[in-house]
Design a protein around this motif. Structure first.
Motif, mmCIF file in Angstrom:
data_model
loop_
_atom_site.group_PDB
_atom_site.id
_atom_site.type_symbol
_atom_site.label_atom_id
_atom_site.label_comp_id
_atom_site.label_asym_id
_atom_site.label_seq_id
_atom_site.Cartn_x
_atom_site.Cartn_y
_atom_site.Cartn_z
ATOM 1 N N LYS A 115 40.430 35.439 27.797
ATOM 2 C CA LYS A 115 40.512 35.822 26.386
ATOM 3 C C LYS A 115 41.774 36.653 26.124
ATOM 4 C CE LYS A 115 35.484 35.972 25.648
ATOM 5 N NZ LYS A 115 34.317 36.883 25.438
ATOM 6 N N GLY A 116 42.057 37.569 27.043
ATOM 7 C CA GLY A 116 43.239 38.412 26.886
ATOM 8 C C GLY A 116 44.510 37.590 26.903
ATOM 9 N N ILE A 117 44.592 36.622 27.800
ATOM 10 C CA ILE A 117 45.774 35.771 27.872
ATOM 11 C C ILE A 117 45.930 34.965 26.594
ATOM 12 C CG2 ILE A 117 46.806 33.815 29.082
ATOM 13 C CD1 ILE A 117 45.466 34.902 31.653
ATOM 14 N N ASN A 118 44.825 34.364 26.133
ATOM 15 C CA ASN A 118 44.890 33.587 24.883
ATOM 16 C C ASN A 118 45.309 34.452 23.704
ATOM 17 O OD1 ASN A 118 44.135 31.236 26.156
ATOM 18 N ND2 ASN A 118 41.969 31.366 25.564
ATOM 19 N N GLU A 119 44.684 35.641 23.581
ATOM 20 C CA GLU A 119 44.995 36.522 22.450
ATOM 21 C C GLU A 119 46.457 36.958 22.471
ATOM 22 O OE1 GLU A 119 42.285 39.794 22.374
ATOM 23 O OE2 GLU A 119 40.509 38.507 22.222
ATOM 24 N N ALA A 120 46.958 37.243 23.666
ATOM 25 C CA ALA A 120 48.348 37.677 23.766
ATOM 26 C C ALA A 120 49.307 36.557 23.391
ATOM 27 C CB ALA A 120 48.642 38.164 25.183
ATOM 28 N N LEU A 121 49.061 35.374 23.898
ATOM 29 C CA LEU A 121 49.983 34.268 23.674
ATOM 30 C C LEU A 121 49.913 33.722 22.255
ATOM 31 C CD1 LEU A 121 49.638 32.349 27.063
ATOM 32 C CD2 LEU A 121 51.422 33.934 26.339
#
Length: 380
Positions: free
Chosen positions: A322-328
């Protein structure tokens, strides 16, 4: 904590190691004024925590005031391997006939400090160690007894240092070891230690890195910490609470746990890449923390690709995803290609969540590292 060259030279000079006359400047006019006081020729040297400053244009010689002004205008404010040069050291130029290397560090394989001397000074000592390891003489020191005088003489003679200066080089090395021990240093180096036509030795550069956990014993060095830690990324890492070390490669590395990150660094090197950083986000990292880590690595202009290596224990794979998706998703265009390897707790769920239009997903660490190295090579 890494000291700047001018800070380390101050410590060395106080201990009796010969250093050139020098002063620090942050404006062009100050550079010229200092150069006039010191007398020409002078060296104008960028004060940033990177190697290879000379090759990158961060060190220039000046024979007169016009050249000093030109050098200052070129160096102050320049971007040097991702660092903005805000200060320069204006230093008396040394008329030398030879360049040596002397250093003290910890040999973790032997569990002892090691003193090193080489006649191949003035170049990257890591390259010397890799290409011609016999060119570096080494002597391990028993920390219970310190460096004996005969050990300093032995390693100097083993290195093939000219007899005319061997005694002085041994004296400098002994002082360097004493500083390494008394200042709780991790590294103490002079590269180059210049030999003049009068057979004198002068420390033309200085490296002194201090164990941060020991700074409470060294209030004088602790006062230098804010001034030494000028890098914006390292300051941001402190703000986010990350363990972060900036390196000089182009493959960004993020992981959870120091051992995991170190393994990833080793694999990047093994597969022909160069690590750009060490970044440990710690255990139990939530989406916001992961997003902050990606923001940091993306901010490093040297990074061409990113490998994200997470083994889920406390840290859940779905939270990381989730963190990777939100950041990107914050970017209209992804600035660096990202490779993700998830294993452990909820790793399968995390891989399902990851947006494969934004990242490349690899199931094995070896596969993730190889892909990141390939991406970095393609973008060079």
């Amino acid at each position: 904590m890494r000291l700047h060259e001018y800070q380390a030279k101050g410590v060395f000079a106080d201990a009796g190691i010969p250093t050139p006359g020098s002063e620090v400047a942050s404006t062009v006019d100050d550079v010229v004024s200092i150069a006039e006081r010191l007398g020409y020729p002078v060296a104008v040297k960028a004060q940033v925590h990177v190697g290879g400053r000379g090759k990158a244009g961060g060190i220039k010689l000046a024979e007169d005031s016009d050249e000093a002004r030109d050098a200052a205008e070129d160096i102050l404010g320049m971007d040097l391997k991702g660092y903005t040069v805000e200060k320069v050291l204006v230093e008396e130029a040394v008329d030398f006939t030879n360049e040596l290397y002397v250093g003290v560090t910890m040999d973790r394989g032997e569990g002892k400090p090691v003193a090193m001397v080489s006649t191949k000074g003035g170049v990257n000592i890591e390259e010397v160690a890799e290409e011609d390891p016999d060119a570096i003489a080494r002597e391990h020191i028993d920390p219970a007894f310190g460096m004996h005088p005969y050990q300093a003489r032995k390693v100097v003679y083993d290195a093939g240092v000219d007899k005319a200066v061997a005694r002085d080089v041994a004296s400098v090395l002994t002082t360097l070891y004493d500083l390494w021990e008394s200042k709780d240093a991790s590294d103490a180096e002079i590269n180059p230690l210049m030999v003049t036509s009068d057979d004198e030795v002068v420390a033309a550069d200085a490296v002194l890195n201090i164990d941060e956990d020991a700074l409470f014993r060294h209030p004088d060095l602790a006062e230098m910490e804010d001034e030494a830690a000028e890098d914006e990324l390292e300051a941001k890492a402190n703000e986010y609470g990350f363990d972060y070390v900036r390196l000089d490669g182009n493959v960004g590395i993020i992981g959870n746990g120091a051992g995991l990150v170190m393994t990833t660094l080793d694999l990047v090197d093994y597969y022909g890449g160069k690590p750009a950083n060490f970044l440990d986000i710690g255990g139990g990292a939530k989406a916001e923390r992961v997003a902050n880590a990606l923001d940091m690595v993306f901010s490093d202009e040297n990074v061409d690709s990113v490998v994200f290596n997470i083994f889920g224990g406390i840290t859940r794979g779905d939270e990381v995803a989730k963190g990777i998706n939100e950041a990107l998703e914050q970017f209209d265009e992804i600035p660096k290609r990202v490779v993700v390897r998830l294993a452990g707790t909820n790793a399968a769920e995390g891989r399902e969540i990851l947006n494969d239009e934004l990242v490349t997903v690899e199931e094995t660490l070896e596969g993730a590292v190889q892909r990141a190295v390939e991406y970095a090579e393609e973008d060079q």
